[in-house]
Design an enzyme around this catalytic site. Structure first.
Site, PDB file in Angstrom:
ATOM      1  N   CYS B  87       0.821  -1.206   0.000  1.00  0.00           N
ATOM      2  CA  CYS B  87       0.000   0.000   0.000  1.00  0.00           C
ATOM      3  C   CYS B  87       0.859   1.262   0.000  1.00  0.00           C
ATOM      4  O   CYS B  87       1.535   1.527  -0.985  1.00  0.00           O
ATOM      5  CB  CYS B  87      -0.981  -0.040   1.170  1.00  0.00           C
ATOM      6  SG  CYS B  87      -2.356   1.097   0.978  1.00  0.00           S
ATOM      7  N   HIS B 187      -3.629  -5.561   1.020  1.00  0.00           N
ATOM      8  CA  HIS B 187      -2.939  -5.784   2.300  1.00  0.00           C
ATOM      9  C   HIS B 187      -2.873  -7.265   2.667  1.00  0.00           C
ATOM     10  O   HIS B 187      -3.807  -7.766   3.309  1.00  0.00           O
ATOM     11  CB  HIS B 187      -3.688  -5.042   3.413  1.00  0.00           C
ATOM     12  CG  HIS B 187      -3.494  -3.564   3.387  1.00  0.00           C
ATOM     13  ND1 HIS B 187      -2.460  -2.943   4.043  1.00  0.00           N
ATOM     14  CD2 HIS B 187      -4.195  -2.587   2.770  1.00  0.00           C
ATOM     15  CE1 HIS B 187      -2.533  -1.632   3.846  1.00  0.00           C
ATOM     16  NE2 HIS B 187      -3.580  -1.394   3.069  1.00  0.00           N
ATOM     17  N   GLU B 189      -1.150  -8.605   4.959  1.00  0.00           N
ATOM     18  CA  GLU B 189      -1.062  -8.761   6.421  1.00  0.00           C
ATOM     19  C   GLU B 189      -2.444  -8.719   7.076  1.00  0.00           C
ATOM     20  O   GLU B 189      -2.632  -9.226   8.172  1.00  0.00           O
ATOM     21  CB  GLU B 189      -0.111  -7.704   7.021  1.00  0.00           C
ATOM     22  CG  GLU B 189      -0.697  -6.314   7.249  1.00  0.00           C
ATOM     23  CD  GLU B 189      -0.826  -5.494   5.974  1.00  0.00           C
ATOM     24  OE1 GLU B 189      -0.625  -6.027   4.880  1.00  0.00           O
ATOM     25  OE2 GLU B 189      -1.165  -4.293   6.106  1.00  0.00           O
TER      26      GLU B 189
END
Lengths: 82, 219
Positions: B87, B187, B189
């Protein structure tokens, strides 16, 4: 040494869509009846630099545009001396 | 396996990224922008996390890319180190000139925060070994400036299945030619545990681990 003043105008390249400009254009046309043909929003950066001559000051401004202020991949710029 | 998560002023996905890496078995350290003595020697992976470094002033990632710590990150990658930008981290990588192209404001001008469907286009990078080529995955996105503008022919790793933000050719993530640098807007994560709504992102970190283990990195 003197202080030189500049305004740097930065715009997205003309082939790239500018969503903010498109929205404002639409509102002006639809809500205010203004026949806007094109509207694009960029940014202006005002700088003062100290230099020995106006040429040197212009060089400094060019360098700061190339190093940081402008992304040449997607933006163009113009420098005006004030 | 040693990983560093870079923290710029305004980074806000650093802890999530740290957690996802820990979960995958990495030794993780934060690398703070103000640490003048910092060195990435001995690290296998550096991650630039999501967030709003320097408040997105000027352009997202522009200021962070010119930080002293970013020069060290660049050196690390140029020496073959694995570098992942998520990002805002992807935006920083582009501003550093490590990946081709640029990221502009989403086509519709809106900040988009939702899960999206993606396709893994390239499973030969160290970051995507654990995926199948053409695998369909789901990851969350959360960005206002994710419209990818293509320059040349980038090595496309992830593509959106629907063009959510107006990116050229629905590109969501690209790698360097050499493959050791990956940047992506989604994302991983935030999709590394079932409790978060999905585990597809975990495979990015598992891929890196697998790659490092095959290269003999210490566990």
């Amino acid at each position: 040494m003197s202080v030189y003043k500049f305004m740097i105008d930065v715009q997205y390249k003309s082939n790239l869509r500018d969503p903010r400009g498109e929205t404002i254009k639409r509102v002006l046309k639809e809500e205010h009846g203004v026949p806007v043909k094109e509207l694009r929003i960029g940014k202006s950066i005002y700088v003062e630099v100290e230099a020995a001559s106006s040429d040197e000051a212009k060089e400094l401004v060019k360098k700061m545009c190339e190093d940081l202020l402008v992304n040449p991949v997607v933006e163009t710029y113009e420098v005006r001396s004030l | 396996m040693k990983a560093a998560v870079v923290v710029y002023p305004g980074s806000n996905c650093d802890r999530d990224t740290y957690h996802a890496l820990k979960l995958t078995g990495f030794d993780v350290d934060y690398a703070y922008f103000f640490d003048q003595d910092l060195s990435f020697e001995g690290y296998d992976l550096v991650v630039l996390p999501g967030g709003f470094s320097y408040g997105d002033y000027l352009r997202p990632g522009a200021v962070a890319a010119r930080e002293n710590i970013s020069r060290k990150v660049k050196e690390f990658a140029e020496n073959g180190g694995l570098l992942l930008g998520i990002c805002n981290g992807f935006q920083v990588l582009m501003e550093m000139g490590l990946l081709p192209g640029a990221l502009l404001q989403n086509e519709k001008g809106k900040f988009i925060c939702r899960w999206v469907d993606l396709v893994v286009e390239d499973n030969t990078t160290p970051f995507t070994l654990a995926f199948k080529k053409g695998e369909k995955i789901r990851l969350p996105i959360a960005h206002g400036f994710g419209r990818y503008v293509k320059v040349g022919e980038p090595r496309v790793v992830f593509r959106y299945r629907e063009n959510v933000n107006g990116s050229d050719e629905k590109i969501a993530g690209v790698a360097s030619e050499s493959g050791n640098i990956l940047g992506l807007m989604p994302h991983p994560e935030r999709a590394s545990e079932e409790i978060l709504g999905g585990e597809d992102g975990r495979k990015v970190f598992l891929s890196i681990a697998e790659y490092l283990e095959s290269r003999g990195a210490e566990k």
